[in-house]
Design a protein around this motif. Structure first.
Motif, mmCIF file in Angstrom:
data_model
loop_
_atom_site.group_PDB
_atom_site.id
_atom_site.type_symbol
_atom_site.label_atom_id
_atom_site.label_comp_id
_atom_site.label_asym_id
_atom_site.label_seq_id
_atom_site.Cartn_x
_atom_site.Cartn_y
_atom_site.Cartn_z
ATOM 1 N N TYR A 109 10.745 1.422 40.743
ATOM 2 C CA TYR A 109 11.855 0.537 41.094
ATOM 3 C C TYR A 109 12.298 0.859 42.517
ATOM 4 N N ASP A 130 16.425 -3.993 41.515
ATOM 5 C CA ASP A 130 15.208 -4.746 41.256
ATOM 6 C C ASP A 130 14.862 -5.574 42.493
ATOM 7 N N GLU A 131 13.837 -6.390 42.406
ATOM 8 C CA GLU A 131 13.376 -7.157 43.558
ATOM 9 C C GLU A 131 14.395 -8.187 44.016
ATOM 10 N N GLU A 132 15.282 -8.611 43.125
ATOM 11 C CA GLU A 132 16.296 -9.599 43.486
ATOM 12 C C GLU A 132 17.553 -8.957 44.058
ATOM 13 N N GLY A 133 17.615 -7.627 44.038
ATOM 14 C CA GLY A 133 18.778 -6.933 44.580
ATOM 15 C C GLY A 133 19.833 -6.579 43.557
ATOM 16 N N SER A 134 19.603 -6.901 42.286
ATOM 17 C CA SER A 134 20.550 -6.493 41.248
ATOM 18 C C SER A 134 20.500 -4.983 41.091
ATOM 19 N N ARG A 150 21.255 -5.322 36.708
ATOM 20 C CA ARG A 150 21.761 -6.648 36.360
ATOM 21 C C ARG A 150 23.093 -6.969 37.037
ATOM 22 N N ASP A 167 29.290 -10.740 40.584
ATOM 23 C CA ASP A 167 29.069 -11.613 41.727
ATOM 24 C C ASP A 167 29.817 -11.042 42.923
#
Length: 202
Positions: A109, A130-134, A150, A167
């Protein structure tokens, strides 16, 4: 370069023997059940290709296993943080990404960046991405993912809980920045939401 690496390997032989003895005696942890993140018992040892002890940012180094086989090639990563990898190690890619790898040099990761380096562990956990930045959390002792990424943002754990947001956005503040979100809440070490009021001071 490889000739120097061979000399360094010979110099590291004593260290390898000591590490092997420590592993046999159970002095070094080999990790628990991490699913695919765990390779069978063993370790990787970081070796400098220039024969010196300088492992600073950009210095050439690589990893060998207990048999002396090269697992991570010289120069593959910009910097290697761990002198020994038993379950996971943290490295910087040439693109500047902080990632965790296992003993097979497989990506586990991304690691959250804090203060120009990997996130500091707090209460045994550090932040991962993760790859999305979460953002989530992994265990500092063996690298197991404890809370899957998440969240849009999280603070480190403190007092058994972490402040998180689903968010929001990053706001520059001089040389620093802070996260702004409409809603904040606490989670426990299992990632469960805690029903208690939050008045964050960010």
């Amino acid at each position: 370069m490889y000739r120097r690496a061979a000399i360094t390997l010979r110099r590291a032989a004593a260290g390898l023997s000591l590490l092997a003895a420590a592993l046999s005696a159970g002095c070094l942890g080999r990790g628990g059940n991490q699913g695919e993140a765990v390779v069978d018992a063993g370790y990787l040892l970081r070796v400098a290709t220039d024969g010196g002890e300088d492992y600073g940012l950009g210095s050439p180094s690589f990893y060998v296993n207990e048999k002396g086989d090269t697992i991570v090639a010289p120069g593959k990563y910009l910097y290697c943080y761990n002198d020994t990898i038993t379950t996971y190690g943290i490295v910087i890619t040439h693109d500047g990404d902080l990632i965790a790898i296992d003993r097979a040099d497989s990506l586990l990761y991304r690691v959250y960046r804090f203060d120009n380096g990997p996130d500091y562990p707090e209460e045994g956990l550090f932040r991962i991405m993760d790859e999305e930045g979460s953002i989530g959390f992994a265990a500092a002792d063996d690298g197991r993912v404890i809370i899957e990424p998440r969240f849009a943002y999280t603070e480190p754990f403190e007092g058994g809980r972490a402040l998180v947001a689903d968010d929001g956005f990053n706001v520059p503040f001089g040389e620093y920045s802070y996260w702004d979100a409409d809603e904040w809440y606490y989670i426990d070490r299992e990632g469960n939401r805690l029903e208690e009021p939050v008045e964050p001071e960010l």
